[in-house]
Design a protein around this motif. Structure first.
Motif, mmCIF file in Angstrom:
data_model
loop_
_atom_site.group_PDB
_atom_site.id
_atom_site.type_symbol
_atom_site.label_atom_id
_atom_site.label_comp_id
_atom_site.label_asym_id
_atom_site.label_seq_id
_atom_site.Cartn_x
_atom_site.Cartn_y
_atom_site.Cartn_z
ATOM 1 N N VAL A 174 47.741 -22.994 -2.163
ATOM 2 C CA VAL A 174 48.680 -23.456 -1.142
ATOM 3 C C VAL A 174 48.018 -24.541 -0.311
ATOM 4 O O VAL A 174 46.874 -24.387 0.138
ATOM 5 C CB VAL A 174 49.132 -22.284 -0.246
ATOM 6 N N LEU A 175 48.711 -25.643 -0.114
ATOM 7 C CA LEU A 175 48.180 -26.737 0.697
ATOM 8 C C LEU A 175 47.978 -26.252 2.136
ATOM 9 O O LEU A 175 48.844 -25.614 2.711
ATOM 10 C CB LEU A 175 49.146 -27.921 0.677
ATOM 11 N N GLY A 176 46.818 -26.591 2.699
ATOM 12 C CA GLY A 176 46.502 -26.150 4.049
ATOM 13 C C GLY A 176 45.845 -24.785 4.099
ATOM 14 O O GLY A 176 45.464 -24.315 5.168
ATOM 15 N N GLY A 177 45.681 -24.138 2.929
ATOM 16 C CA GLY A 177 45.079 -22.817 2.873
ATOM 17 C C GLY A 177 43.575 -22.859 2.671
ATOM 18 O O GLY A 177 42.919 -23.896 2.833
ATOM 19 N N ALA A 178 43.032 -21.705 2.257
ATOM 20 C CA ALA A 178 41.579 -21.543 2.159
ATOM 21 C C ALA A 178 40.934 -22.452 1.137
ATOM 22 O O ALA A 178 39.729 -22.739 1.225
ATOM 23 C CB ALA A 178 41.256 -20.084 1.821
ATOM 24 N N PHE A 179 41.693 -22.940 0.138
ATOM 25 C CA PHE A 179 41.107 -23.735 -0.930
ATOM 26 C C PHE A 179 41.508 -25.205 -0.852
ATOM 27 O O PHE A 179 41.307 -25.964 -1.796
ATOM 28 C CB PHE A 179 41.506 -23.154 -2.291
ATOM 29 N N ALA A 180 42.061 -25.601 0.290
ATOM 30 C CA ALA A 180 42.488 -26.990 0.460
ATOM 31 C C ALA A 180 41.515 -27.798 1.309
ATOM 32 O O ALA A 180 41.647 -29.013 1.417
ATOM 33 C CB ALA A 180 43.879 -27.049 1.079
ATOM 34 N N GLU A 181 40.523 -27.140 1.918
ATOM 35 C CA GLU A 181 39.474 -27.835 2.657
ATOM 36 C C GLU A 181 38.279 -26.900 2.787
ATOM 37 O O GLU A 181 38.387 -25.689 2.603
ATOM 38 C CB GLU A 181 39.946 -28.287 4.029
ATOM 39 N N GLY A 182 37.130 -27.475 3.066
ATOM 40 C CA GLY A 182 35.950 -26.669 3.325
ATOM 41 C C GLY A 182 35.308 -26.051 2.099
ATOM 42 O O GLY A 182 34.432 -25.205 2.232
ATOM 43 N N ILE A 183 35.729 -26.433 0.890
ATOM 44 C CA ILE A 183 35.088 -25.927 -0.325
ATOM 45 C C ILE A 183 34.436 -27.096 -1.049
ATOM 46 O O ILE A 183 34.927 -28.222 -1.006
ATOM 47 C CB ILE A 183 36.084 -25.195 -1.254
ATOM 48 N N ASP A 184 33.338 -26.823 -1.707
ATOM 49 C CA ASP A 184 32.555 -27.877 -2.346
ATOM 50 C C ASP A 184 32.415 -27.570 -3.836
ATOM 51 O O ASP A 184 31.746 -26.613 -4.214
ATOM 52 C CB ASP A 184 31.186 -27.950 -1.673
ATOM 53 N N LEU A 185 33.064 -28.379 -4.675
ATOM 54 C CA LEU A 185 33.037 -28.182 -6.131
ATOM 55 C C LEU A 185 32.665 -29.507 -6.792
ATOM 56 O O LEU A 185 33.513 -30.212 -7.351
ATOM 57 C CB LEU A 185 34.408 -27.696 -6.631
ATOM 58 N N PRO A 186 31.392 -29.880 -6.732
ATOM 59 C CA PRO A 186 30.989 -31.201 -7.245
ATOM 60 C C PRO A 186 30.924 -31.246 -8.761
ATOM 61 O O PRO A 186 30.997 -30.222 -9.452
ATOM 62 C CB PRO A 186 29.595 -31.376 -6.627
ATOM 63 N N GLY A 187 30.756 -32.462 -9.269
ATOM 64 C CA GLY A 187 30.595 -32.666 -10.702
ATOM 65 C C GLY A 187 31.813 -32.219 -11.482
ATOM 66 O O GLY A 187 32.959 -32.452 -11.096
ATOM 67 N N ARG A 188 31.581 -31.517 -12.590
ATOM 68 C CA ARG A 188 32.674 -31.068 -13.441
ATOM 69 C C ARG A 188 33.255 -29.739 -12.994
ATOM 70 O O ARG A 188 34.133 -29.195 -13.661
ATOM 71 C CB ARG A 188 32.203 -30.982 -14.895
ATOM 72 N N LYS A 189 32.792 -29.210 -11.880
ATOM 73 C CA LYS A 189 33.417 -27.989 -11.372
ATOM 74 C C LYS A 189 34.874 -28.243 -10.982
ATOM 75 O O LYS A 189 35.702 -27.341 -11.030
ATOM 76 C CB LYS A 189 32.643 -27.454 -10.167
#
Length: 770
Positions: free
Chosen positions: A655-670
């Motif tokens: 969901v936009l604006g939820g826990a996975f829309a900011e503050g997470i770091d998935l660099p490279g091919r993640k």
């Protein structure tokens, strides 16, 4: 060199003894306290002097403060304290602290006026009854001088230590170098802007892209400016726990420098919420109930000394100190904030109605810098801080369980409550103000319930206590109700022809008037985020001064790293959602097949997410998918993120604006791509329409829609898209799915480095650049 200390801080350090005792005392609000002081002064003669600035030096200590009042006709110094409930219920160590303050003010006044003796009075003013109790003692100036010197002698060894620490701290910060081999691209520009604003004492709004190292890029220059600007404290404030940890990690790295060792360098303190720090949640905060409150102030000096010697106090280290000394870690933290150089905690510790760091800053005249991380979150957080709700179901529950002595007041409140919405026909309605009858009923009920709870310390009626504290918060905000907020009533689901109740809300729309004093109290403040554009929106709504500086740091990323493709042939408006499901699923599958890897797909609601996910699972069962669910626990969130690995493939639905829309770091091919199937606009409902009206009335009608809908929506979109490119070697794609993304007013809010394409103008609608 003299060490300066406020009378209040001096006495809190030297005069407190015995248990920590926080048994229920229905204290007055700040406004009620000021009104109480004014009420006492109104009864004094015209010759009465109020708010007298006083100061004196003793050895290497400079003591200053402001006495409440002096009656020259009676030669009487008065220390005024407001309270509710029964005066005899006040803990003895509180009274001892009041006398210590009053006697020191009396000595300072004797010194200023060259008096040989003086009457010293504690004036206790009952806010509810509007009565005062006067306790008077006569003192010779010589005995008061002895009292003053005794307290100063108790403090001077600590003051000497603090002066040595300050000199060593400033020397260490002066010599400190950047703790990494080099600045990242963009990080130096951010640091230079922060340093210049600190030296100028000018607040700053800084928009800086994710991945450049904003945490170190703001902490380092402010710490370097501390010796030059005489900054006493640095408050690093965050919206989330993850942000706190990033700051602590950066500070640990800075503290590890040889010239900034643990004994001579900065003291760092992490603040933790009371419910998370409490060791005995089943016990009350007093010595008779909790062993960690027993003898708290007698054990505090040794724990305080050990803590400042440790210097770096995250929650783990602090808990260990508390355990060794058998002290409550939460209340120990409150004490240590006075002696720390850098305090890391949540926004509420400085910006909330009862913010501890703000009150200490004002009371001690500290020179502080405030760093607010991910500051785009501060608007909504501050609105919640300065809003209050009352639910009729809570009132009814309290009424049912209340003792007979409270029934009449609660019944009267319920009648006034129901009368306030008797003629309301719509489910939601905004009113011009709080009905006077309702306000009076709340005042009366809160006073009676507060007196009862003060007299029955062992009462365990949680419904009554919840109602009481809700009423207090509501009434305190009612005292300052103005155009920045609205009063609204929401009717709860109907049973038959009548509503089953109503929810009353004082709803803050523009937090600026509440936050302005917070910014004014700071020597320097920096609000920083990857999304603070347009700056006028954040400056206006957050109450930053008009001369606040603005910097938009250039991104280290290249346009070639990210394909931003607008799918303007699809509408995600509510009325078009059923038609949008098939083309969205087809687009996602086509992109995945072109370039298998990990993707995030964002939607405006859980319902929309479920509809698209169900269709996708039916049509493309071979593609792995997983989803964010409502009210996910931390373990569930971790499991969701663990699906994103360098060698994995699939699509996560969120969901936009939820826990996975900011503050997470998935660099490279993640993470190699994202789909945003919404413009992110807040739902159009009566509350948000009321917000738009408020924005229009305060900032002008031309800003109303943008401030209420467009800017908050696009901020979420840009944050979500920012999950894709995290380093200067990442490549990825973002599909913006809605025809409105093609509008010029929307495109102006995109990051400058984006090069936007349109799906109907490109043949390969999602192939990544390798």
């Amino acid at each position: 060199m003299n060490y300066t200390v406020a009378v209040r801080s001096l006495c809190e350090f030297t005069a407190r003894r015995g248990d920590l005792d926080l048994r229920f005392t229905p204290g007055p609000s700040a406004l009620e306290g000021m009104e109480g002081h004014a009420a006492v002064r109104s009864k004094r003669p015209p010759t009465y002097r109020a708010e007298i600035s006083l100061a004196a030096d003793y050895r290497n200590l400079h003591v200053r403060g402001r006495a409440d009042g002096y009656d020259p006709d009676l030669n009487r110094l008065e220390e005024i304290k407001t309270y509710r409930g029964k005066l005899e219920a006040m803990p003895a160590n509180h009274r001892a602290l009041h006398w210590a303050q009053a006697k020191i003010y009396a000595y300072l006044l004797c010194r200023q006026l060259q008096l040989n003796r003086i009457a010293v009075a504690l004036v206790y003013f009952d806010i509810g009854e509007r009565t005062e109790t006067l306790i008077v003692e006569d003192h010779e100036a010589a005995s008061l001088e002895q009292h003053f010197q005794q307290h100063c002698d108790c403090f001077i060894d600590w003051a000497d230590q603090e002066m040595r620490h300050r000199l060593a701290r400033d020397a260490g910060l002066d010599a400190m170098s950047f703790p990494f081999p080099a600045f990242r691209p963009g990080q130096r520009d951010l640091s230079v802007s922060v340093y210049k604003s600190a030296r100028q004492g000018r607040h700053l709004l800084a928009q800086a892209p994710t991945g450049i190292g904003k945490t170190a890029g703001t902490l380092f220059p402010v710490l370097k400016a501390c010796p030059r600007e005489g900054i006493d404290k640095l408050f690093y404030l965050t919206a989330k726990t993850s942000g706190r940890q990033l700051a602590l990690d950066a500070l640990a790295r800075l503290s590890a420098k040889p010239q900034n060792s643990a004994n001579t360098g900065i003291r760092v303190l992490e603040l933790t919420a009371r419910d998370k720090a409490c060791e005995h949640p089943d016990k009350q905060c007093n010595g008779a109930s909790c062993p960690l409150a027993q003898g708290f102030y007698d054990k505090l000096p040794a724990a305080r000394q050990e803590a400042v010697d440790l210097a770096f106090l995250d929650k783990t280290a602090l808990r260990a100190v508390g355990q060794r000394h058998q002290l409550c870690p939460y209340w120990l933290t409150q004490e240590l904030a006075k002696w720390s150089d850098v305090v890391v905690g949540d926004y509420n510790y400085y910006f909330d109605t009862t913010a501890m760091l703000y009150s200490q800053t004002v009371n001690n005249a500290w020179r502080v810098t405030v760093l607010a991380d991910e500051a785009h979150n501060l608007i909504e957080r501050a609105r919640k801080m300065y809003s209050a709700e009352l639910d009729e179901a809570c009132l009814i529950a309290a009424q049912h369980s209340a003792p007979p002595s409270l029934k009449a007041a609660l019944t009267s409140l319920l009648k006034a409550w129901r009368k306030s919405y008797r003629d309301q026909e719509s489910l939601y309605q905004v009113y011009d103000g709080i009905p006077k009858a309702l306000h009076n009923a709340l005042l009366r009920a809160s006073g009676i319930v507060g007196d009862y709870l003060a007299d029955h310390q062992s009462a365990t009626d949680t419904a009554l206590q919840t109602l009481y504290f809700d009423m207090l918060h509501f009434l305190r905000l009612a005292e300052v109700f103005a155009s920045h907020s609205i009063f609204d009533i929401t009717l709860l689901p109907r049973t038959g022809r009548r509503p089953s109740g109503a929810r009353l809300c004082l709803r803050n729309m523009v937090p600026a008037p509440f936050l302005e004093p917070r910014f004014a109290a700071a020597h320097h403040a920096v609000l920083f985020s990857a999304t603070l554009s347009p700056c006028t929106f954040y400056r206006d709504t957050l109450g930053m001064p008009e001369d606040a500086a603005w910097v938009d740091v250039d991104t280290p990323f290249r346009a070639e790293q990210l394909r931003v493709i607008v799918q303007r042939q699809i509408s995600t408006r509510y009325q078009h959602r059923s038609q949008s499901i098939a083309p969205i699923t087809a687009l996602m599958a086509r992109q995945y097949r072109h370039h298998p890897g990990n993707y995030l797909s964002y939607f405006s609601s859980f319902d929309y997410l479920s509809q698209v996910m169900d269709e996708f699972a039916r049509s493309y069962p071979e593609i792995p998918i997983w989803d964010q669910s409502r009210a996910m626990q931390e373990t569930d969130k971790d499991a969701f993120l663990q699906r994103f690995q360098e060698d994995s493939c699939g699509i996560g639905f969120a969901v936009l604006g939820g826990a996975f829309a900011e503050g997470i770091d998935l660099p490279g091919r993640k993470l190699i791509g994202a789909f945003v199937s919404t413009l992110g606009l807040p739902q159009m409902n009566p509350v948000n329409e009321a917000l738009k009206d408020s924005m229009g009335s305060i900032f002008g009608s031309r800003h109303a829609y943008d401030y209420a809908y467009l800017y908050p929506g696009l901020q979420k979109v840009v944050q979500a898209a920012g999950r894709v490119i995290r380093t200067d070697t990442d490549v990825g794609v973002v599909h913006l799915i809605d025809d409105r993304y093609a509008q010029a007013r929307v495109r102006r809010l995109f990051p400058r480095w984006w090069r936007v394409e349109y799906a109907d103008q490109t043949m390969d609608e999602g192939v990544l650049i390798s």
